[in-house]
Scaffold this active site. Structure first.
Site, short mmCIF file in Angstrom:
data_model
loop_
_atom_site.label_atom_id
_atom_site.label_comp_id
_atom_site.label_asym_id
_atom_site.label_seq_id
_atom_site.Cartn_x
_atom_site.Cartn_y
_atom_site.Cartn_z
N LYS A 169 14.40 6.76 -49.38
CA LYS A 169 14.78 5.44 -50.51
C LYS A 169 13.79 3.85 -50.48
O LYS A 169 13.46 4.01 -51.42
CB LYS A 169 16.36 5.14 -51.20
CG LYS A 169 17.11 6.65 -50.76
CD LYS A 169 18.93 6.08 -51.64
CE LYS A 169 19.47 5.37 -50.19
NZ LYS A 169 19.56 5.66 -48.76
N ARG A 185 26.48 4.20 -55.61
CA ARG A 185 27.49 5.12 -54.05
C ARG A 185 28.80 5.35 -54.57
O ARG A 185 28.67 6.52 -53.32
CB ARG A 185 27.06 4.11 -53.10
CG ARG A 185 26.25 4.55 -52.16
CD ARG A 185 26.27 3.26 -51.41
NE ARG A 185 26.12 3.55 -49.99
CZ ARG A 185 24.54 2.90 -49.56
NH1 ARG A 185 24.16 2.50 -50.19
NH2 ARG A 185 24.67 3.32 -48.03
N ARG A 195 13.62 4.65 -37.01
CA ARG A 195 13.65 3.62 -37.81
C ARG A 195 13.22 2.38 -36.68
O ARG A 195 14.25 1.93 -36.27
CB ARG A 195 14.09 4.24 -39.11
CG ARG A 195 14.10 2.93 -39.80
CD ARG A 195 14.73 2.46 -40.90
NE ARG A 195 16.24 2.94 -40.92
CZ ARG A 195 17.12 2.86 -41.78
NH1 ARG A 195 16.67 2.98 -43.04
NH2 ARG A 195 18.44 2.89 -41.80
N ARG A 235 17.94 -1.17 -37.20
CA ARG A 235 19.49 -1.92 -37.46
C ARG A 235 20.66 -1.57 -36.71
O ARG A 235 20.24 -0.13 -36.36
CB ARG A 235 18.94 -1.08 -38.88
CG ARG A 235 18.87 -1.54 -39.85
CD ARG A 235 19.01 -1.34 -41.48
NE ARG A 235 20.02 -0.55 -42.42
CZ ARG A 235 19.61 0.55 -42.91
NH1 ARG A 235 19.03 0.07 -43.86
NH2 ARG A 235 21.08 0.87 -42.89
N ARG A 273 27.89 7.27 -41.07
CA ARG A 273 26.87 7.38 -42.62
C ARG A 273 27.01 8.41 -43.10
O ARG A 273 27.44 8.49 -44.25
CB ARG A 273 26.04 6.25 -42.51
CG ARG A 273 26.64 5.05 -42.24
CD ARG A 273 24.59 4.58 -41.45
NE ARG A 273 24.02 4.29 -42.49
CZ ARG A 273 22.35 3.75 -42.17
NH1 ARG A 273 22.60 3.87 -40.56
NH2 ARG A 273 21.87 4.05 -42.70
#
Ligand code: AP5
Ligand code: MG
Length: 217
Positions: free
Chosen positions: A13, A88, A127, A160, A171
């Site tokens: 996203k 969400r 990431r 992160r 998640r």
């Protein structure tokens, strides 16, 4: 113009939003980024949000809805916005419908970025994000030119807090339970466009741009 980016954690996203915003001149509203900034600055919102984010859980609807309500009133959002990571939950989606109705605007399109679960895990655990400008990289799929240094601003890259394997698993499960029902919600309204997010970054961008261009014809 209001465009929504829906998709599981790691679907791309943020990566696609960076490109679409440039292409269309839309205000970029990413609730995850706004919340991480609040956590970093240790504001009251940040202290509350952190309890949830660290566990991979959703921040309560009322907090997130008021962030978006205020953000949509800022001048740069007057001509349109790209929403990343909001809504969400079905309750957030209903609140958004109310906000937009009051502002006499509406959702033009909802992209659903679809990616295989194994790929999502690999993307999230690899990431890296720039501490200064927020640009996103991946150790394997989108490495910076110099290890741990942002190509765009020279800032330091970091992982992160919620990208550990344990939190990623939580998640993904929260996404399935609380966010996936939105696919049906927007399909019923005729707004959903499914995108194959497994493809390479540039190919995904091309698919999305083509859909946006159709809107204006
Ligand atoms: P948020 O920041 O929104 O996280 P998320 O939804 O879990 O999504 P991510 O940002 O992890 O993934 P992405 O889809 O943006 O992928 P990216 O482009 O970075 O939310 C974080 C937390 O905040 C939530 O858990 C919650 O606690 C809270 N929150 C936020 N909004 C909320 C709301 N509305 N209500 C309640 N709570 C809320 O890509 C991932 C990686 O893959 C990158 O390394 C990238 O380089 C790579 N990549 C991208 N595309 C490709 C591709 N096509 N091929 C190969 N690699 C790719
Ligand atoms: Mg993101």
């Amino acid at each position: 113009m209001i465009i929504i980016l829906l998709g599981p954690p790691g679907a791309g996203k943020g990566t696609q939003a960076e490109r679409l915003v440039e292409h269309k001149g839309l205000a970029y509203i990413a609730t995850g980024d706004i919340l991480r900034k609040a956590v970093k600055n240790k504001t009251q919102l940040g202290r509350k949000a952190r309890e949830y984010m660290d566990q991979g859980l959703l921040v309560p609807d009322d907090l997130v809805v008021s962030i978006v309500r205020e953000r949509l009133l800022e001048p740069d959002a007057a001509s349109g916005a790209l929403l990343d990571g909001f809504p969400r939950t079905v309750s957030q989606a209903e609140s958004l419908d109310g906000m937009l109705e009051a502002g006499k605007t509406k959702i033009d399109l909802v992209f659903s970025l679809e990616v295989e679960e194994n790929e999502l895990i690999e993307r999230l655990t690899g990431r890296r994000v720039c501490r200064d400008c927020g640009a996103t990289y991946h150790m394997k799929f989108k490495p910076p030119k110099v290890r741990n240094v942002c190509d765009q601003c020279g800032g330091e890259l970091y992982q992160r807090d919620d990208d550990s394997l344990e939190t990623v698993t939580e998640r993904l499960s929260v996404y399935k339970k609380q966010t996936e029902p939105l696919i049906k919600y927007y399909k019923a309204k005729g707004l959903l466009v499914a995108i194959d997010g497994n493809a390479e970054i540039d190919q995904v961008s091309q698919q999305m741009r083509a859909e946006l261009d159709k809107l204006q014809q």
